[in-house]
Design a protein around this motif. Structure first.
Motif, PDB file in Angstrom:
ATOM      1  N   PHE A 356       0.848  -1.191   0.000  1.00 30.87           N
ATOM      2  CA  PHE A 356       0.000   0.000   0.000  1.00 30.87           C
ATOM      3  C   PHE A 356       0.881   1.236   0.000  1.00 30.87           C
ATOM      4  CE2 PHE A 356      -2.221   3.435   2.211  1.00 30.87           C
ATOM      5  CZ  PHE A 356      -3.418   3.478   1.506  1.00 30.87           C
ATOM      6  N   ASP A 357       0.455   2.255  -0.732  1.00 37.16           N
ATOM      7  CA  ASP A 357       1.140   3.546  -0.744  1.00 37.16           C
ATOM      8  C   ASP A 357       0.068   4.624  -0.867  1.00 37.16           C
ATOM      9  OD1 ASP A 357       3.254   5.272  -0.596  1.00 37.16           O
ATOM     10  OD2 ASP A 357       4.125   4.774  -2.538  1.00 37.16           O
ATOM     11  N   GLU A 358       0.458   5.895  -0.805  1.00 32.84           N
ATOM     12  CA  GLU A 358      -0.495   6.977  -0.979  1.00 32.84           C
ATOM     13  C   GLU A 358       0.241   8.236  -1.397  1.00 32.84           C
ATOM     14  OE1 GLU A 358      -2.519   7.573   2.676  1.00 32.84           O
ATOM     15  OE2 GLU A 358      -0.740   8.174   3.786  1.00 32.84           O
ATOM     16  N   THR A 359      -0.487   9.149  -2.043  1.00 31.99           N
ATOM     17  CA  THR A 359       0.109  10.422  -2.425  1.00 31.99           C
ATOM     18  C   THR A 359       0.352  11.247  -1.172  1.00 31.99           C
ATOM     19  OG1 THR A 359      -2.076  11.391  -2.782  1.00 31.99           O
ATOM     20  CG2 THR A 359      -0.991  10.390  -4.687  1.00 31.99           C
ATOM     21  N   ILE A 360       1.468  11.962  -1.165  1.00 32.83           N
ATOM     22  CA  ILE A 360       1.827  12.773   0.008  1.00 32.83           C
ATOM     23  C   ILE A 360       1.276  14.184  -0.108  1.00 32.83           C
ATOM     24  CG2 ILE A 360       3.726  13.592   1.429  1.00 32.83           C
ATOM     25  CD1 ILE A 360       3.323  10.541   1.360  1.00 32.83           C
ATOM     26  N   LEU A 361       1.460  14.782  -1.291  1.00 37.07           N
ATOM     27  CA  LEU A 361       1.000  16.142  -1.538  1.00 37.07           C
ATOM     28  C   LEU A 361      -0.051  16.133  -2.642  1.00 37.07           C
ATOM     29  CD1 LEU A 361       4.453  17.985  -1.541  1.00 37.07           C
ATOM     30  CD2 LEU A 361       2.805  17.903   0.341  1.00 37.07           C
ATOM     31  N   PRO A 362      -0.909  17.142  -2.707  1.00 33.62           N
ATOM     32  CA  PRO A 362      -1.852  17.218  -3.839  1.00 33.62           C
ATOM     33  C   PRO A 362      -1.094  17.334  -5.165  1.00 33.62           C
ATOM     34  CG  PRO A 362      -2.475  18.733  -2.082  1.00 33.62           C
ATOM     35  CD  PRO A 362      -1.113  18.243  -1.739  1.00 33.62           C
ATOM     36  N   ILE A 363      -1.633  16.714  -6.202  1.00 36.32           N
ATOM     37  CA  ILE A 363      -1.048  16.802  -7.542  1.00 36.32           C
ATOM     38  C   ILE A 363      -1.929  17.747  -8.347  1.00 36.32           C
ATOM     39  CG2 ILE A 363      -0.421  15.536  -9.627  1.00 36.32           C
ATOM     40  CD1 ILE A 363      -0.007  13.072  -7.901  1.00 36.32           C
ATOM     41  N   PRO A 364      -1.382  18.872  -8.829  1.00 34.80           N
ATOM     42  CA  PRO A 364      -2.217  19.888  -9.494  1.00 34.80           C
ATOM     43  C   PRO A 364      -2.680  19.420 -10.869  1.00 34.80           C
ATOM     44  CG  PRO A 364       0.098  20.468  -9.659  1.00 34.80           C
ATOM     45  CD  PRO A 364       0.033  19.266  -8.761  1.00 34.80           C
ATOM     46  N   ILE A 365      -3.591  20.190 -11.456  1.00 32.61           N
ATOM     47  CA  ILE A 365      -4.060  19.923 -12.820  1.00 32.61           C
ATOM     48  C   ILE A 365      -2.863  19.942 -13.766  1.00 32.61           C
ATOM     49  CG2 ILE A 365      -5.484  20.798 -14.698  1.00 32.61           C
ATOM     50  CD1 ILE A 365      -7.270  22.088 -12.557  1.00 32.61           C
ATOM     51  N   GLY A 366      -2.742  18.910 -14.567  1.00 34.92           N
ATOM     52  CA  GLY A 366      -1.634  18.816 -15.504  1.00 34.92           C
ATOM     53  C   GLY A 366      -0.324  18.397 -14.875  1.00 34.92           C
ATOM     54  N   GLY A 367      -0.329  18.106 -13.581  1.00 33.63           N
ATOM     55  CA  GLY A 367       0.904  17.757 -12.890  1.00 33.63           C
ATOM     56  C   GLY A 367       1.096  16.269 -12.724  1.00 33.63           C
ATOM     57  N   SER A 368       2.244  15.903 -12.173  1.00 31.22           N
ATOM     58  CA  SER A 368       2.557  14.511 -11.898  1.00 31.22           C
ATOM     59  C   SER A 368       3.556  14.441 -10.755  1.00 31.22           C
ATOM     60  CB  SER A 368       3.109  13.812 -13.150  1.00 31.22           C
ATOM     61  OG  SER A 368       4.319  14.423 -13.563  1.00 31.22           O
ATOM     62  N   ALA A 369       3.674  13.286 -10.156  1.00 31.69           N
ATOM     63  CA  ALA A 369       4.611  13.069  -9.054  1.00 31.69           C
ATOM     64  C   ALA A 369       5.195  11.672  -9.185  1.00 31.69           C
ATOM     65  CB  ALA A 369       3.914  13.246  -7.705  1.00 31.69           C
ATOM     66  N   ASN A 370       6.494  11.570  -8.884  1.00 28.26           N
ATOM     67  CA  ASN A 370       7.190  10.294  -8.940  1.00 28.26           C
ATOM     68  C   ASN A 370       7.283   9.678  -7.550  1.00 28.26           C
ATOM     69  OD1 ASN A 370       7.739  10.469 -11.736  1.00 28.26           O
ATOM     70  ND2 ASN A 370       9.444  11.847 -11.324  1.00 28.26           N
ATOM     71  N   PHE A 371       7.155   8.365  -7.497  1.00 25.02           N
ATOM     72  CA  PHE A 371       7.161   7.642  -6.233  1.00 25.02           C
ATOM     73  C   PHE A 371       8.112   6.444  -6.337  1.00 25.02           C
ATOM     74  CE2 PHE A 371       3.148   9.793  -6.578  1.00 25.02           C
ATOM     75  CZ  PHE A 371       2.880  10.267  -5.303  1.00 25.02           C
ATOM     76  N   GLN A 372       8.629   6.061  -5.173  1.00 19.15           N
ATOM     77  CA  GLN A 372       9.447   4.854  -5.078  1.00 19.15           C
ATOM     78  C   GLN A 372       9.007   4.084  -3.841  1.00 19.15           C
ATOM     79  OE1 GLN A 372      13.860   4.671  -3.946  1.00 19.15           O
ATOM     80  NE2 GLN A 372      13.958   4.339  -6.162  1.00 19.15           N
ATOM     81  N   LEU A 373       8.748   2.802  -4.023  1.00 16.51           N
ATOM     82  CA  LEU A 373       8.219   1.983  -2.941  1.00 16.51           C
ATOM     83  C   LEU A 373       8.955   0.652  -2.909  1.00 16.51           C
ATOM     84  CD1 LEU A 373       6.023   1.521  -0.735  1.00 16.51           C
ATOM     85  CD2 LEU A 373       4.602   0.535  -2.556  1.00 16.51           C
ATOM     86  N   SER A 374       9.442   0.291  -1.717  1.00 20.43           N
ATOM     87  CA  SER A 374      10.057  -1.023  -1.525  1.00 20.43           C
ATOM     88  C   SER A 374       8.981  -1.985  -1.040  1.00 20.43           C
ATOM     89  CB  SER A 374      11.192  -0.936  -0.495  1.00 20.43           C
ATOM     90  OG  SER A 374      11.785  -2.200  -0.298  1.00 20.43           O
ATOM     91  N   LEU A 375       8.896  -3.138  -1.677  1.00 22.44           N
ATOM     92  CA  LEU A 375       7.874  -4.106  -1.311  1.00 22.44           C
ATOM     93  C   LEU A 375       8.450  -5.513  -1.337  1.00 22.44           C
ATOM     94  CD1 LEU A 375       6.763  -5.440  -4.287  1.00 22.44           C
ATOM     95  CD2 LEU A 375       5.950  -3.098  -4.476  1.00 22.44           C
ATOM     96  N   VAL A 376       7.815  -6.388  -0.574  1.00 21.76           N
ATOM     97  CA  VAL A 376       8.240  -7.782  -0.466  1.00 21.76           C
ATOM     98  C   VAL A 376       7.193  -8.656  -1.139  1.00 21.76           C
ATOM     99  CG1 VAL A 376       8.825  -9.668   1.099  1.00 21.76           C
ATOM    100  CG2 VAL A 376       9.478  -7.312   1.679  1.00 21.76           C
ATOM    101  N   VAL A 377       7.629  -9.470  -2.081  1.00 25.37           N
ATOM    102  CA  VAL A 377       6.731 -10.397  -2.766  1.00 25.37           C
ATOM    103  C   VAL A 377       6.624 -11.664  -1.921  1.00 25.37           C
ATOM    104  CG1 VAL A 377       6.323 -11.710  -4.871  1.00 25.37           C
ATOM    105  CG2 VAL A 377       7.446  -9.473  -4.990  1.00 25.37           C
ATOM    106  N   PRO A 378       5.421 -12.033  -1.487  1.00 26.57           N
ATOM    107  CA  PRO A 378       5.279 -13.215  -0.621  1.00 26.57           C
ATOM    108  C   PRO A 378       5.765 -14.491  -1.316  1.00 26.57           C
ATOM    109  CG  PRO A 378       3.262 -11.892  -0.642  1.00 26.57           C
ATOM    110  CD  PRO A 378       4.136 -11.344  -1.725  1.00 26.57           C
ATOM    111  N   ASP A 379       6.157 -15.463  -0.508  1.00 31.62           N
ATOM    112  CA  ASP A 379       6.637 -16.737  -1.036  1.00 31.62           C
ATOM    113  C   ASP A 379       5.552 -17.473  -1.805  1.00 31.62           C
ATOM    114  OD1 ASP A 379       9.103 -16.271   0.065  1.00 31.62           O
ATOM    115  OD2 ASP A 379       8.695 -17.399   1.901  1.00 31.62           O
ATOM    116  N   SER A 380       4.287 -17.150  -1.528  1.00 32.73           N
ATOM    117  CA  SER A 380       3.190 -17.827  -2.222  1.00 32.73           C
ATOM    118  C   SER A 380       3.044 -17.380  -3.676  1.00 32.73           C
ATOM    119  CB  SER A 380       1.870 -17.573  -1.487  1.00 32.73           C
ATOM    120  OG  SER A 380       1.597 -16.174  -1.409  1.00 32.73           O
ATOM    121  N   ILE A 381       3.668 -16.267  -4.022  1.00 37.44           N
ATOM    122  CA  ILE A 381       3.612 -15.760  -5.397  1.00 37.44           C
ATOM    123  C   ILE A 381       4.704 -16.454  -6.210  1.00 37.44           C
ATOM    124  CG2 ILE A 381       3.762 -13.724  -6.859  1.00 37.44           C
ATOM    125  CD1 ILE A 381       1.330 -13.762  -5.022  1.00 37.44           C
TER     126      ILE A 381
END
Length: 605
Positions: A356-381
């Motif tokens: 799970f992740d979420e935006t930190i700041l509002p993204i204006p009209i025509g704008g964009s934001a870059n994100f980086q997230l570390s995640l663990v893939v379960p052994d069941s996958i």
């Protein structure tokens, strides 16, 4: 009175041939921002059509565009229509225009066709700007004859341009352009009322201030009193030149004119008839006499909604690890409001929620934001799976943000977890000792022997540091010279993403010496002494004994003595041994050779 008509609807896409398609009036394009719209256009009819009229059309007609200087043209769509199966090559300001989409309707009572066509002309309108636009070369007169359109008063041709423009002083609006070709016609004129309902979807109304709707319609007639109506959400639309009972009457209420024979360009204020929160509107038309074709409807509504779009940029991996670093971008491009902070973002592996992740700041009209997230893939996958990122998603498919478009919130990418290559353990490789444990080796076959996957790439190195850094590989594997042995050779096996290292040992062994058993001690530099190849510097503790035919030892040699040249040190009557056959014993003093090597040698002076 016009003959009763009934239309069988279908769209024709024209690409040298006609291909059937649906023709319901539906959303063609949506604009979100500080936008508004207007129409320009004109008829080619010389007068309102009616039975037995002259049935003539003008070769061209003009219309004037007069936008505010601060208005910026964003898009422009040209529509033209007429009786018959169509003319799909026309001119606008002398420039040839080919249709890009075509629509056709057939009058089922007598098989008479009617058409409309579409072409985007944005660049032309942007380049020309305000001024006079002349439309020409639309020729439908070949279809006119006394037995078809002229007698029943359905001969017409005309054109219109939808212009969407931007102005910084406007509020955030949503402009929707709907098009197609739908018909309205009473099956029993004057008696039975025909009704056509068009549902306008994809509306997102923040408030109803200055809301409006525009219609491009064809073949309507004036003075059809008490016979037709135009409603939105159950409310009749009318104005000073469009009576409540004769909406399609050849008018252009943008210019206030009533001589737009057999076509209508009308824009209505619908602020009282639409409410904040509406997501659709119902357009209803009725007639008991007139035959009307609806091809384009445009709405402008005030709204401030975001449109979150997510794109996966990269997935970083480490070998033999289920930890991923996900790089992605959330954009709010085709929007009319900012994307709020705290917009949830869910990540799935093969449909299983994993992060799970979420935006930190509002993204204006025509704008964009870059994100980086570390995640663990379960052994069941499994090792190979589909990674999905979904914006405005709490991990259960539901979100918290109302958007203009809820269908573009996901992006996917196939992922294969990186694994280091496996390899086979290699046995030590042995070669003959060439002196002081020096040896020459051919380990080129080990490239295939070490691999478990034939697609892996193998290189050899002299140090583990070089193997890890993939520098200074051994280039000659067929004739590699090891100065001293044992020597460890390191292998790097790579599969493109990961690598593994292993090694094997080069060992020298003392191969049996080669005895050259002919001695010609005549100082001619050929066979002047008893030479044994592969002996000195290899069997360092050897002892060589030479016996005469009677079994008497006549010479003893070591690694520190020179080769025997037929000279008897102690002498037996003569210091030079006589020519003949002699016997030798060679003690190698090596565990691989516990017994002495023995044989004959021949001496000849």
């Amino acid at each position: 009175m016009k003959l009763k008509l009934h239309l069988l609807h279908f769209i024709i896409l024209f690409c040298f041939i006609f291909t059937a398609n649906g023709q319901n009036v539906s959303l063609f394009h949506q604009f979100n921002g500080r936008y508004d719209f207007t129409f320009i256009g004109n008829t080619l009819n010389v007068q309102p059509n009616f039975g037995n009229d002259p049935c003539l059309l003008l070769p061209s007609s003009d219309a004037i565009l007069n936008l505010d200087p601060n208005d910026t043209i964003i898009s422009a769509y040209l529509y033209w229509a007429g009786s018959g199966t169509g003319d799909f090559n026309v001119k606008l300001n002398g420039i040839e225009i080919d249709s890009q989409r075509n629509f056709l309707a057939i009058q089922n009572l007598n098989g008479n066709p009617f058409f409309s066509a579409f072409a985007e002309v944005t660049t032309l309108i942007q380049t020309t700007g305000n001024g006079v636009y002349s439309f020409s070369d639309l020729d439908v007169t070949p279809f006119f004859n006394p037995d078809t359109y002229c007698n029943n008063g359905t001969n017409f041709a005309g054109w219109a341009i939808v212009i969407v423009y931007e102005n910084a002083s406007l509020p955030i609006n949503q402009v929707n352009v709907y098009d197609g070709l739908e018909a309205l016609s009473s099956p029993n004129p004057g008696v039975v009322i025909d009704e056509l309902t068009i549902n306008l979807s994809n509306l997102y109304v923040l408030d109803n201030t200055d809301a409006k709707v525009g219609f491009i319609a064809w073949e309507g007639d004036a003075n059809i009193s008490n016979q037709e109506s135009l409603l939105i959400n159950g409310n009749i639309l009318s104005d000073a030149i469009n009576p409540p009972d004769n909406a399609f009457n050849g008018t252009n209420n943008i210019t206030g004119t009533s001589d737009l024979y057999n076509m209508d360009l009308d824009i209505y204020d619908i602020q009282p008839y639409i409410n904040a929160g509406n997501t659709s509107a119902e357009i209803k038309m009725t007639t008991a006499q007139d035959f009307v074709l609806i091809s384009t409807i445009v709405t402008k509504l005030n709204n401030k909604l975001p449109d979150a779009i997510v794109a996966i940029n990269a997935v970083e991996q480490q070998c033999d690890s289920r930890i991923l670093v996900l790089n992605y971008t959330v954009s709010n491009l085709n929007s009319s409001g900012p994307l709020p902070s705290g917009t949830p973002i869910a990540i799935y592996a093969d449909g299983t929620f994993i992060a799970f992740d979420e935006t930190i700041l509002p993204i204006p009209i025509g704008g964009s934001a870059n994100f980086q997230l570390s995640l663990v893939v379960p052994d069941s996958i499994p090792m190979n799976f589909t990674l999905t990122i979904s914006v405005d998603d709490n991990g259960n498919g539901t979100g918290i943000v109302d958007e203009l478009n809820e269908s573009n919130n996901k992006d996917t990418i196939p992922v294969s977890l990186w694994r280091s290559p496996t390899f086979n353990v290699l046995e030590p490789l042995k070669a003959c000792n060439e002196g002081f444990t020096k040896a020459t080796f051919d380990f080129s076959s080990y490239e295939d022997l070490v691999k478990t996957n034939p697609n892996d790439v193998v290189h050899f190195y002299e140090t583990v540091e070089d193997a890890s850094a993939a520098v200074n590989p051994i280039l000659n594997t067929t004739n590699y010279e090891a100065i001293t042995t044992p020597k460890e050779i390191f292998i790097r096996i790579s599969n493109g993403n990961c690598f593994a290292t292993t090694s094997f040992i080069l060992k020298s062994r003392n191969c049996p010496p080669t005895v050259y058993n002919f001695v010609s001690a005549n100082n001619d530099s050929y066979n002047d002494s008893f030479f044994i190849g592969g002996l000195r510097d290899i069997f360092l503790d050897f002892q060589l004994e030479v016996y005469n035919r009677w079994g008497q030892k006549i010479w003893t040699g070591y690694n520190t003595t020179e080769n025997w040249n037929g000279y008897i040190k102690d002498g037996i009557g003569n210091k030079n041994a006589p020519d003949g056959t002699y016997f030798y014993l060679l003690f190698l003093n090596d565990t691989d050779y516990p017994q002495p090597l023995k044989g004959f040698l021949y001496l000849n002076h």
